[in-house]
Design an enzyme around this catalytic site. Structure first.
Site, short mmCIF file in Angstrom:
data_model
loop_
_atom_site.label_atom_id
_atom_site.label_comp_id
_atom_site.label_asym_id
_atom_site.label_seq_id
_atom_site.Cartn_x
_atom_site.Cartn_y
_atom_site.Cartn_z
N GLY A 13 0.80 -1.23 0.00
CA GLY A 13 0.00 0.00 0.00
C GLY A 13 0.82 1.26 0.00
N GLY A 66 -1.30 -6.70 1.38
CA GLY A 66 -2.15 -6.92 0.22
C GLY A 66 -2.52 -8.37 0.05
N GLY A 68 -1.34 -10.68 -1.81
CA GLY A 68 -0.20 -11.60 -1.82
C GLY A 68 0.26 -11.97 -0.42
N VAL A 70 -1.63 -11.77 2.32
CA VAL A 70 -2.72 -12.57 2.90
C VAL A 70 -2.64 -14.00 2.40
CG1 VAL A 70 -5.22 -12.83 3.08
CG2 VAL A 70 -4.21 -10.55 3.18
N THR A 93 -2.98 -3.27 -3.34
CA THR A 93 -3.43 -2.51 -4.50
C THR A 93 -4.91 -2.73 -4.78
OG1 THR A 93 -1.20 -2.81 -5.39
CG2 THR A 93 -2.87 -1.99 -6.90
N ASP A 276 0.11 -12.85 -8.01
CA ASP A 276 1.54 -13.15 -8.17
C ASP A 276 1.73 -14.33 -9.12
OD1 ASP A 276 2.51 -11.16 -6.39
OD2 ASP A 276 1.98 -12.43 -4.67
#
Length: 298
Positions: A13, A66, A68, A70, A93, A276
């Site tokens: 972020g 974000g 990824g 999590v 994002t 990702d």
């Protein structure tokens, strides 16, 4: 004595993780006797931290980052027999899982929510030997999106994904997929984009799959049939209005386990998992119903 672990990705972020860490610690210390802060420095750290927290049998793991980050935390918990309750403070994002759960996208509001939060069960997807919490994307658009760098995401947020996705939108290249669903349905479909989705929010579009619930016990597959730019343009209003599943330009199925492959061996196609880069095809996927207990707004 109750204990929680706060896992923070400081670079998420636009590096706002540092800004909200002290406030999160303050709130969590009012809820638990002991709160341990763990900050990620590289890929894999969040998974390692959450796995260790599960082995220690702490009451809760709170992750600030974000999708990824999590994903990493849930991957660390997923294999464990005892899995702590999970809290999410969205900082990324897009934050698709946060959107699907109704968690405030403002980090301060998400932190303030925690003392009064209730718990719900969350389905988790397994893909080969890994896990996903929101979406597997395969095709030209996710190929473009995976190349968005951190600086671009920091400056432009979710717009960066839109810009890179739009560049690939006009590409007519498609791939010959073989989709084996629940062992008894075999579909051969030429497609430029295949999505396997767990929640209603995909790429920030919160109504894309309105029937997909966080605890419905299903994976939801959407494959784009159309090859031309006009086919794709026709689909845009349906994405926004939540009518993707009955659009002429898409194939839709809900299923519990399956295999996604390309029928031509010469084609090497890589997946995008929760934003990702993931494994190359073929992919074996299944849903783990109600696998994680997660905090949501009361």
């Amino acid at each position: 004595m109750t204990k929680a672990v706060l896992i923070v990705n400081p670079s998420s972020g636009g590096e706002k993780g540092k800004e909200y860490t002290e406030f999160a610690l303050e709130i969590l210390k009012s809820m638990y006797d002991d709160v341990v802060l763990k900050e990620t420095a590289k890929g894999g750290d969040a998974e390692e931290f959450s796995e260790a927290a599960a082995k220690e049998r702490v009451e809760a793991v709170i992750v600030m980052g974000g999708d990824g980050t999590v994903n990493e935390c849930i991957s660390g918990l997923a294999e464990e027999e005892y899995r702590p309750k999970l809290g999410i403070i969205p900082l990324g994002t897009v934050n698709d899982l946060g959107r699907a759960l109704g968690i405030p996208l403002n980090p301060e509001a998400a932190i303030q929510m925690l003392p009064d939060a209730v718990t719900k069960k969350l389905d988790v997807g397994k893909v080969n030997d890994g896990y996903f919490i929101n979406v597997i994307a395969i095709g030209k658009i996710p190929e473009a999106v995976k190349d968005v760098d951190i600086d671009q995401k920091t400056r432009l947020g979710s717009l960066s994904y839109l810009i890179e996705g739009a560049k690939a939108f006009n590409d007519s290249q498609s791939y010959p997929f073989e989709l084996i669903l629940d062992d008894d349905e075999v579909i051969e479909q030429e497609s430029s984009l295949v999505l396997i989705v767990l929640t209603n929010s995909v790429g920030g579009f919160e109504n894309m799959l309105p029937d997909a619930k966080i605890d419905d016990g299903y994976l939801h597959l959407v494959a784009l049939k159309g090859k031309t730019l006009m086919d794709k343009v026709k689909l845009i209003p349906k994405v926004i209005s939540g009518n993707v599943t009955n659009a002429d330009q898409t194939l839709y199925r809900k299923f519990k386990s399956g295999k996604i492959a390309v029928t031509e061996e010469a084609i090497e196609l890589v997946s995008n998992i929760d934003g990702d880069q993931g494994d190359n095809l073929p992919l074996t996927v299944k849903v783990l119903p109600s696998h994680i207990t997660i905090f949501v707004p009361a």
